[in-house]
Design an enzyme around this catalytic site. Structure first.
Site, short mmCIF file in Angstrom:
data_model
loop_
_atom_site.label_atom_id
_atom_site.label_comp_id
_atom_site.label_asym_id
_atom_site.label_seq_id
_atom_site.Cartn_x
_atom_site.Cartn_y
_atom_site.Cartn_z
N GLY A 13 22.76 30.59 -15.05
CA GLY A 13 22.70 30.25 -16.38
C GLY A 13 23.65 29.91 -17.33
N GLY A 47 24.37 26.65 -11.34
CA GLY A 47 23.87 25.25 -10.97
C GLY A 47 24.14 24.27 -11.99
N ARG A 48 23.75 24.38 -13.11
CA ARG A 48 24.19 23.69 -14.31
C ARG A 48 25.69 23.37 -14.60
NH1 ARG A 48 20.80 22.75 -18.95
NH2 ARG A 48 19.83 24.66 -18.22
N CYS A 85 6.48 4.74 -23.62
CA CYS A 85 5.12 4.66 -24.71
C CYS A 85 4.88 6.09 -25.21
CB CYS A 85 3.76 3.83 -24.03
SG CYS A 85 4.03 2.20 -23.69
#
Length: 484
Positions: free
Chosen positions: A270, A314-315, A390
């Site tokens: 994290g 990870g990030r 949309c």
């Protein structure tokens, strides 16, 4: 200089709307003599011309170097305490066969949380013993597959999984190593330490319930209890939350160690990254050192040896290595407010959107943007980068500055999109998911093929074959007859 009142307080008006903030971009990102964005020696314009847009671009060397830096930082910090660290790359951030191989080359293991992610890791040649398997609702088939091939560790997320994994281990004649995920009560989004250990969420079990769960694990001959696991959240900029979670788990760790050895403590991942120039990221070495000191201090207080440590970034590895390229389509200046308080927000629409980056729509995440095909001396204009879907919430970049002469056909780049963009991508409005191109040493190669219309139609069982082919043009006489 007139500052647009619609700009958020954190966003500074840039002296140069072409400048690349180093913390937000891959380390190789630069502009060439013609003003084009270049990543790992490859011009963004060349990538867009060859592969089309939207396009995910990943700097391979940048991703590898971040993986190696994190591993080195934690290994060094905990080596001083006489213990080792196992680093798992959190595949949920972005997983492909190529990325899995990069991570293994850099000495990391792979963390997966579904049968699909497990299949990718195995297809990449990752040895099962180097894989950890997460998930709050693993299917019986996923458990059976993981145990059958001998994954290195299964993270038990609930009491019911204990017996399920034990049964699979019995069926395959294996001893399966497991961790137990604990809800520590540390709330990462604000770093406030909640008084209760029974936080309202789907992951893990409360600290108070852990001793009984561990006793149940130890009662099964086919299970090997590795230790406790904690994951307090994502995009965390400080070490204090990790340290507090570790302290809480170490108290439980000490209690459990009185009955039998507990070799490991997994503190999850994290670690945050910079998405905008306003984000201040603590160096990973500082986080590792501060966490090591907290663990050492608590172990000393409890009178227990420092356990083996595991982490799951990870990030922080793949996020900053990624950039998404888009082509500008329509541009609208929208007047907001009335009278003297009125201001103009410029909507710059691109050929992608929430189907390739869902984070702004899901979490209100902020991103940055720059022209990728040129530079401009035009005054900076506040822009909002909108997608083509949309949905009014289809926004890629809520607020940033681009040169005021941004126009249709311009190529723009959004940095820090390596994590949770491709992995959250969808086919909303039947857009194909973009390709992923890895760049290094002046060359690019496709590591994930983009989807074409035929790929989308191929899964539609009732899509008739003739629909795949455009109808033959009618003659002018036929057209007149039909419309008469």
């Amino acid at each position: 200089m007139t500052v647009n009142p619609l700009a958020p307080a954190w966003l500074d008006h840039p002296a140069d709307a072409n400048a690349l903030t180093p913390a937000v971009w891959p380390s190789s990102a630069e502009r060439d003599a013609d003003g084009r964005l270049v990543i790992a020696g490859v011009a963004a314009t060349a990538l867009a011309a060859e592969h089309g847009t939207p396009l995910y671009v990943v700097d391979e060397v940048d991703a590898r170097s971040r993986a190696a830096r994190i591993r080195s930082a934690f290994e060094s910090a905990f080596e001083r305490l006489g213990t080792t660290v196992g680093v798992y790359y959190a595949g949920k951030a972005f997983l492909s066969a190529a990325v899995a191989r990069w991570m293994r080359d850099e000495g990391l293991r792979i963390d997966v949380c579904s049968g699909g992610e497990l299949a990718v890791a195995l297809a990449a040649g990752v040895e099962p013993a180097a894989i950890g398997f997460h998930g709050n609702n693993k299917s019986l088939a996923e458990i059976d597959r993981a145990v059958g091939i001998g994954v290195g560790a299964l993270v038990l997320d609930s009491v019911v999984e204990i017996d399920r994994v034990a049964e699979a281990a019995r069926r395959h004649g294996r001893t399966q190593a497991v961790r137990l995920r604990i809800n520590s009560g540390v709330h990462a989004s604000t770093h406030e330490y909640l008084a209760t250990s029974r936080e309202d969420q789907k992951f893990g079990i409360p600290i108070a319930d852990a001793p009984d769960a561990v006793a149940r694990i130890r009662a099964h001959d086919g299970l090997e209890f590795l230790g406790l696991h904690s994951h307090i959240g994502s995009q965390i900029f400080e070490s204090s939350g990790f340290a507090e979670a570790a302290r809480r788990l170490l108290a439980l760790h000490a209690e459990l160690s009185a009955a039998a050895p507990v070799p490991e403590l997994n503190i999850g991942g994290g670690f945050g990254i910079a998405y905008t120039a306003a984000d201040e990221v603590m160096p990973i070495e500082t986080i590792a050192d501060e966490l090591a000191r907290a663990v050492a201090g608590e172990c000393d207080r409890l009178g227990i040896p420092v356990p083996r440590i595991a982490i799951e970034p990870g990030r922080s590895i793949i996020g900053p290595a990624g950039v998404t390229l888009y082509e500008v389509g329509t541009i609208k200046d929208v007047r907001v407010g009335d009278g003297a308080d009125a201001a103009v927000r410029r909507y710059v629409s691109v050929d992608g959107g929430m189907s390739d980056n869902a984070r702004p729509s899901l979490y209100g995440a902020d991103y940055s943007v720059r022209l990728a095909g040129r530079v401009s001396a035009a005054d900076a204009a506040l822009v909002r980068i909108a997608g083509k879907h949309c949905e009014s919430g289809d926004i890629v970049v809520q607020a940033d500055y681009l040169p005021g002469d941004v126009t249709a056909g311009d190529l723009v780049a959004v940095p820090a999109t390596g994590a949770y963009c491709w992995s959250l991508a969808s086919n909303y409005n039947h857009l194909g998911r973009p390709a992923v191109v890895a760049v290094r040493d002046g060359a690019g190669r496709v590591i994930v093929r983009g989807e074409a219309i035929d790929d989308l139609l191929a899964r539609d069982v009732d899509a008739a074959a003739p629909a795949l082919t455009a109808p033959a043009p009618r003659s002018a006489a036929e057209t007149t007859e039909k419309t008469a």
